[in-house]
Design an enzyme around this catalytic site. Sequence first.
Site, mmCIF file in Angstrom:
data_model
loop_
_atom_site.group_PDB
_atom_site.id
_atom_site.type_symbol
_atom_site.label_atom_id
_atom_site.label_comp_id
_atom_site.label_asym_id
_atom_site.label_seq_id
_atom_site.Cartn_x
_atom_site.Cartn_y
_atom_site.Cartn_z
ATOM 1 C CE LYS A 96 -78.952 21.709 35.076
ATOM 2 N NZ LYS A 96 -77.768 22.594 35.020
ATOM 3 C CD GLN B 52 -76.506 25.121 32.579
ATOM 4 O OE1 GLN B 52 -77.343 24.829 33.427
ATOM 5 N NE2 GLN B 52 -75.638 24.252 32.104
ATOM 6 C CG ASP C 190 -74.879 23.760 40.366
ATOM 7 O OD1 ASP C 190 -75.395 22.632 40.326
ATOM 8 O OD2 ASP C 190 -74.626 24.426 39.352
#
Length: 283
Positions: free
Chosen positions: A54, A98, A121
């Site tokens: 990422k 994460q 997200d």
Amino acid sequence: MSAIIIDGKQVAAGIREQLKHEVAGFVAETGIQPGLATVLVGGDPASEVYVANKRRSATAAGLADLHVHLDGAASSDEIAQTIRELGENPAVSGILLQLPLPGGMDSGPLIDLIEPFKDVDGLTTTSAGLLARGKPGLRPCTPSGVVALLDSAEVPLEGAEVTIIGRSELVGAPLAQLLIQRNATVTVAHSRTRDLASVTRRSDIVIAAAGVPRLIGEAHVRPGAAVIDVGIHRTPQGLVGDVDFESVSRVAGWITPVPGGVGPMTIAMLLRNTLLAARLQHG
């Protein structure tokens, strides 16, 4: 019949290239470089690989890399404080925590500390509510990637019969909302669904996100249907998805491979969300 392969790598590469130009234009217009803050807690090898991918992709797109790595022994209060500080930092356009967190720590309350317009997200309760109400906001990356793949292959969504296998908050539930908003007729199947094949065989589009290797076989798919495989599993034979690719590709009209299907799209959508977040914060 041999299915058309929907190449997620190729589609994602096109999105990333377009984003590079859009980010450069945003910087030139505003003087602001969008920044992605990835928060990694502990040293889980898989998570480290995901975050590194990422970060590389963000940098390549022209985003600022604002990574934070916390010790695996960090408490929920310490993680919460980090999220609050990133939320207050004007250089941070998007925040990604994460998952999973070490030690079985409950991620829900921590995710909900992320400012809604920095929730790249798309997982906060506020983001879920905005999606459910059809209001503008940041959408979960993997479901958005699935829709983008279908669009790239020109698979009709309006009026289509769609079965999603899996009802998780990460994929199944938000994907159902996105497809309903595109005027598809959506069935959400799951572990308690009776006679799964009879449900999926009537569908124009089958999306497998159940987390069960090779769950979907030739008998589950109507000839000519589009099949999107969200699953990924490491086996002695290599990486496989929730779909038995070899058998299903003989009857499907379109199919995504594993790897190289949905996975690359998730990161591409994350980058797109970061730019969108910067635009929302700017004005």
